[in-house]
Motif scaffolding. Sequence first.
Motif, PDB file in Angstrom:
ATOM      1  N   ALA A  54     -90.512  23.150  95.738  1.00  0.00           N
ATOM      2  CA  ALA A  54     -91.034  21.778  94.973  1.00  0.00           C
ATOM      3  C   ALA A  54     -91.880  21.566  95.913  1.00  0.00           C
ATOM      4  N   ARG A  63     -81.704  19.547  96.199  1.00  0.00           N
ATOM      5  CA  ARG A  63     -82.280  19.122  94.929  1.00  0.00           C
ATOM      6  C   ARG A  63     -81.284  17.721  94.531  1.00  0.00           C
ATOM      7  N   ARG A 308     -95.971  13.528  88.752  1.00  0.00           N
ATOM      8  CA  ARG A 308     -96.637  14.887  89.354  1.00  0.00           C
ATOM      9  C   ARG A 308     -97.965  14.963  89.082  1.00  0.00           C
ATOM     10  N   GLN A 351     -89.313  20.306  87.486  1.00  0.00           N
ATOM     11  CA  GLN A 351     -89.496  20.261  89.159  1.00  0.00           C
ATOM     12  C   GLN A 351     -89.377  18.912  89.643  1.00  0.00           C
ATOM     13  N   SER A 395     -83.983  22.839  94.619  1.00  0.00           N
ATOM     14  CA  SER A 395     -85.311  22.641  94.592  1.00  0.00           C
ATOM     15  C   SER A 395     -85.884  24.244  94.814  1.00  0.00           C
ATOM     16  N   PRO A 398     -87.248  28.667  90.503  1.00  0.00           N
ATOM     17  CA  PRO A 398     -87.903  28.548  88.866  1.00  0.00           C
ATOM     18  C   PRO A 398     -87.065  28.935  87.927  1.00  0.00           C
TER      19      PRO A 398
END
Length: 449
Positions: A54, A63, A308, A351, A395, A398
Amino acid sequence: MTSSTVRLALRAAAALAVALALAGCSGAGRQETPAQPAQPPRASSAAPANAQAAPGIEPGWPRWGFTHTGISANNVTQRFEDDVAGRLSRTPLLQNQHIMGFGALNPEPYPGQYHWDDLDSRMDLMKHSGGIPVITLCCAPDWMKGGPQGPTEESAWRDHLEDAPYPEHFDDFARLAAAAARYTDVKYFMVWNELKGFWKNHAEPADVKGYTELYNKVYEAVKKARPDARIGGPYLGFDSNRSGDSELRGDWGVINQHVLDAFDYWFEHKKGADFVVVDGASPTDAHELLPDAFGALAKFGAVTKWLRDKVGDLPVWWSEWYIVPEDGTTWAEPKRLAVQAASMMEFVRSQAATVLYWNPQAKEGACRGCLWEPRTGAQTPTGKLLSDFARWFPSGTPPDELTSSKPEVRVLAQPERMVLVNTTDRAVTTTVDGREFALKPYEVKWSGR
């Protein structure tokens, strides 16, 4: 007494004095021998080789993590701490601690006189358990907010912990924050907590100008003391309502416009930031779950996406998140875990770079949502859920696009592992990735691929 017994007695006394701080949450080193930096966790074998971290987060960032509160594993016995630390060390997590309250006594009872014993104890626990340490630069000693000098009285813990320092003491708090940067193994610092003391009436605009002035002073002081430190804010709660005039809305409700205005002001006027921090709950301020407990979770993804889009490459952190209405509502554990797992799916898909769980620890009795059993230190289903997400969805992992043949079953997958959540109170059989799965009511099921 032995030195070990004295140390444990002091810890117990500290825990008793600050246990009141736990209720204040929405939803509460030794200079000569600095702690050695914690080793970053190795990237999960489940993460694809070409996985991108990320924005702004180093590869292998877990994460997931949690915040220590009024009572933690270091406030019981040494054996208890050893047992909990051993289990936590199996899957490294981020671990966050406030400098005052939520498990730590007043770190500066008199101007320039620092007392770090409680933070030392929590930092030792983090190192002992292989955690990646984070510090929240909150709250402020009494004398910075109109109270007397000296150790904090019980009534002050209850009534004034969340007061903001007076403007004439912003520089004093910045010096305290810079002193807290003495923990050289701590790289990440969050500034303040939910605009406490700067936003007493959420129907009115927050004093974000005052908070931003404090933030900027802290940012400059900590960066001067520790140029390698990474600092973030504004640790702002994203409150929502059933209706309202705001650009950030969905079936889950409407974000309070005062929140968006406060974030925009801070973001425009900050001296700098290495990440942005927010928190929030899926229920509205009126304790509503719109359209239902699982549908309300879309708020987390929507807020993360909004942030984001605004902040570009800055990582988005969630310092706390909540899923159960704070009106006395209780759910059976299978439902609570199912909703929690589904909420964590939202953070992965959107994310979010970092997500910290507020650990509601107790010394004895039932402790709903605790990461370990208060009496035995054994890992709870909540603790296992957090560690499983840290192992399989750090993190930069995907998610694969997998769907369930039954829409009431939610799926999150990566190349080696997937998790399924039955969002109903009835048994369901579904097909995912060409395989059939039978799930009990509200079951959370992990499976290889």
